[in-house]
Write a protein that holds these residues in place. Sequence first.
Motif, PDB file in Angstrom:
ATOM      1  N   PRO A  18       0.800  -1.230   0.000  1.00 15.37           N
ATOM      2  CA  PRO A  18       0.000   0.000   0.000  1.00 15.37           C
ATOM      3  C   PRO A  18       0.830   1.276   0.000  1.00 15.37           C
ATOM      4  N   TYR A  21       2.144   2.194  -3.556  1.00 11.92           N
ATOM      5  CA  TYR A  21       1.186   2.691  -4.535  1.00 11.92           C
ATOM      6  C   TYR A  21       0.492   3.985  -4.104  1.00 11.92           C
ATOM      7  N   VAL A  22       0.424   4.235  -2.809  1.00  9.37           N
ATOM      8  CA  VAL A  22      -0.036   5.559  -2.366  1.00  9.37           C
ATOM      9  C   VAL A  22       0.997   6.608  -2.783  1.00  9.37           C
ATOM     10  N   TRP A  23       2.269   6.307  -2.558  1.00 11.91           N
ATOM     11  CA  TRP A  23       3.355   7.218  -2.953  1.00 11.91           C
ATOM     12  C   TRP A  23       3.340   7.429  -4.466  1.00 11.91           C
ATOM     13  N   GLY A  25       0.810   7.169  -6.403  1.00  4.10           N
ATOM     14  CA  GLY A  25      -0.353   7.988  -6.727  1.00  4.10           C
ATOM     15  C   GLY A  25      -0.098   9.467  -6.485  1.00  4.10           C
ATOM     16  N   ILE A  26       0.589   9.771  -5.392  1.00  2.00           N
ATOM     17  CA  ILE A  26       0.956  11.167  -5.107  1.00  2.00           C
ATOM     18  C   ILE A  26       1.862  11.702  -6.206  1.00  2.00           C
ATOM     19  N   THR A  96       5.340  -2.761   5.500  1.00  2.00           N
ATOM     20  CA  THR A  96       5.341  -1.327   5.206  1.00  2.00           C
ATOM     21  C   THR A  96       6.262  -0.536   6.126  1.00  2.00           C
TER      22      THR A  96
END
Length: 217
Positions: A18, A21-23, A25-26, A96
Motif C-alpha cells: 500500500p 502505490y499511495v506514494w 499515486g501522489i 510497510t
Amino acid sequence: MRIVRGPRAAWAYVLGAPGTYVWLGILLVTTVALHLMPAEFEEHFLRHRSTNIHELSRSPVRVLVTSAMWIESGHWLPYAFLYTVFHASAERWLGTARWLAVCATAHVLASLISESMLLAAIRKGVAPAAAVDTLDIGVSYALAGVIAVLGYRIAVPWRFGYVSVVLVVFALPLAAGPTFTDVGHFVAVLLGLACYPLVRGRGKAWNPKETLAALRG
C-alpha cells in the motif's frame, strides 16, 4: 478463469504494497500538476521544495518531505515500472514499516551527506557559491537504497552477483566527473546495504535455482 485470475493477482499485489502505490499515486498527481504549471514558474517552484543547501538551512524537515513528492524529469511511467519492480517487492517482503524505514534512511541521510559534501566544496572554492541553490529533488535516493536492500532477498551465492552489479552501476558515474547527486546515489546504496538488521527474520531468501527447477519440473 485465467483471465479473471490475472487482474485479481495484480490487485492482490498492489494491496500487498500500500505504501508504494499511495506514494506512486501522489507522484502521479504532482507530475500532472508540474505539466500544467507555467514553464517560467516551474524551476522556482521546484527549487523551493528542493533539498539544496539554502532550503535545508531554512526548513530541513519540510524540504526532506516535499522533495520526495516530485519527479524533476516529469516522466511518471518509468517510475511506475521501477516502483512496481523494486519498491513493491521490498514492501511486500519487509512490511510497510520496515520498507519505509529503508526509504527514509536512504533519502534523508544521502541527501544530507551529499549536500554536506557540496557545502565543503563551496567553502574550499571547488564549487561556485551559487551551488547552494542547486536543484536536488526527486525520489532516486530512496529507490537506490531499496534496490540495494533487495540484495538480501536473494540467496547466496546469487546475492553476491546482484549486489556487485548494483554497486558497479551506481559507482560508474563516480569515475567520470561525479556530481553531488552521483555521490548521493552511491551513498544511498551503501545505506540500503547497511539496513541488514531490518531484514533479519523476514523469511527464506529467494533462490533462483529452485525457481528454475520448479519451472522445468
